[in-house]
Motif scaffolding. Structure first.
Motif: not given
Length: 402
Positions: A89-105
């Motif tokens: 996850l972003a914010g972890s040491r070396g992590g860059t992971g961010l969220p995407l949105t799924a789409g509706f529905p």
């Protein structure tokens, strides 16, 4: 984000319906599931594609590991059960992971079609769990593909996998053997070769082999059991947490086998929320005469409904649903939902009639519209998804590079 319920001044028992325009739209075009594969193959030089997600650097070999039901918020809430995923996850040491949105529905059939085609729901034409087939007038279950409908008529566009394979990319899908010949696989995830493997460990190992099999490669692998545990037991259950622990080990197993010049992306099709089993949180359509009035068919699922009116009753149904559930659901007419961009930038003509005359999306994270008589299995689920709340919409995009 979820909008608070508004109450009219001086009338505490008369809530004001939520404005459909306040529903948080998926990040179509720059940060949704439909943007992932086009970005990845653009980096591999496949003609006709451009990078839509600016944060992703090109890689010669790319693997997408899609975990059914692995929401971004659920990952962040369980660092002890998912230490490897949390480290990305972003914010972890070396992590860059961010969220995407799924789409509706935010549901499996819609999301897998968005992933595989790179198109929004309004274009690929799978805009819900169940939708009306304009040619027959009956409901079509797009996950189970019942009743059977010609797949290439229902979804005529080529997949990104097909186009990548034609461009010389070594392309493969590694999943459970039961998905080898399903219509959903054919119209959303086909292209190159399909390899059925029973266990999660076998899938991870073989996905790594396929990733190394080409100078440029695109590999997709999938795990569904986390979603099943969530539906049955809920995301607060020991069963769900145990599945999350197993998913974490699978992702690490695959990451440790990446060949040179490779990138692994762990993502999902939707998140999930738990719905309490009481009448304040589960509105039973089959027992509610007001909601049934003027309705010919009820489609979708508990948190994202397509409501099909008897001809001539469309306006009355819209008014009634806004009055009855509009303080906890975004309730829009078909044209309003399309105009607001709920299904993407545009809706193909063949898809227009599949969308409900009224489209209903849960704004609160603890409510659903069930149908105990016509949908007994779905109504018995603890965990549900489909709407535009962060818990359902946000899915991880976690990267490991070799």
């Amino acid at each position: 984000m979820v909008q608070p319920t508004a109450v009219a001044q001086g009338w505490p028992d008369d809530p004001i319906p939520l404005d459909p325009a306040t529903a948080p739209l998926p990040a179509y075009g720059a940060g949704s599931l439909a943007d992932l594969l086009p970005t990845l193959v653009a980096g591999q030089g496949v003609p006709g594609f451009e990078a839509r997600i600016s944060e992703l650097a090109p890689a010669d070999r790319v693997c997408v590991f899609l975990v059914d039901g692995l929401g971004w918020e659920q990952v962040r809430a369980h660092p002890d059960e998912a230490p490897f995923l949390t480290s990305l996850l972003a914010g972890s040491r070396g992590g860059t992971g961010l969220p995407l949105t799924a789409g509706f529905p935010a549901t499996t059939a819609t999301s897998l079609a968005s992933v595989g085609t790179g198109l929004h729901p309004g274009a690929h034409g799978l805009p819900g769990y169940t939708v009306r087939d304009p040619d027959t007038g009956g409901l079509m279950n797009q996950l189970r593909w019942k009743p059977w409908t010609a797949p290439r008529v229902w979804q005529p566009y080529p997949t990104v996998f097909q186009l990548a394979h034609e461009a010389g990319i070594h392309t493969a899908q590694v999943s459970s053997p039961i998905f080898a010949d399903t219509p959903l696989t054919k119209i959303a995830l086909s292209g190159g070769s399909f390899h059925g493997r029973l266990s999660g460990e076998e899938r991870m190992d073989f996905a790594a082999e396929q990733l190394a099999a080409g100078d440029r490669s695109l590999v997709y692998t999938y795990y569904s059991e986390l979603d099943g545990a969530g539906h049955r037991f809920g995301i607060s259950s020991d069963a769900w947490r145990g599945q999350l622990m197993f998913v974490d080990r699978l992702a690490q197993r695959l990451a440790e086998q990446l060949p040179p010049r490779a990138a692994l992306y762990v993502t999902a099709d939707h998140g999930m929320v738990d719905i309490p089993f009481d009448e304040d949180h589960r509105i039973d359509f089959d027992e509610d005469w007001e909601l049934r009035a003027g309705v010919a068919l009820l489609g979708g699922e508990g948190r994202a409904r397509h409501v099909y009116a008897v001809p001539g009753a469309e306006s009355d149904v819209l008014t009634c649903w806004r009055e009855v559930v509009g303080d906890r659901f975004w309730v829009a007419s078909r044209d309003e939902a399309i105009g607001l961009g709920w299904f993407g930038e545009h809706v193909d003509e063949r898809v227009y009639g599949r969308i409900g005359d009224v489209v209903v999306a849960a704004a609160d994270e603890d409510i659903a519209i069930t149908a105990s008589l016509n949908e007994p299995n779905e109504s018995a689920m603890t965990g549900m998804h489909g709407s535009m709340t962060a818990a359902e919409q946000l899915v991880p995009l976690l990267e490991v590079r070799s």
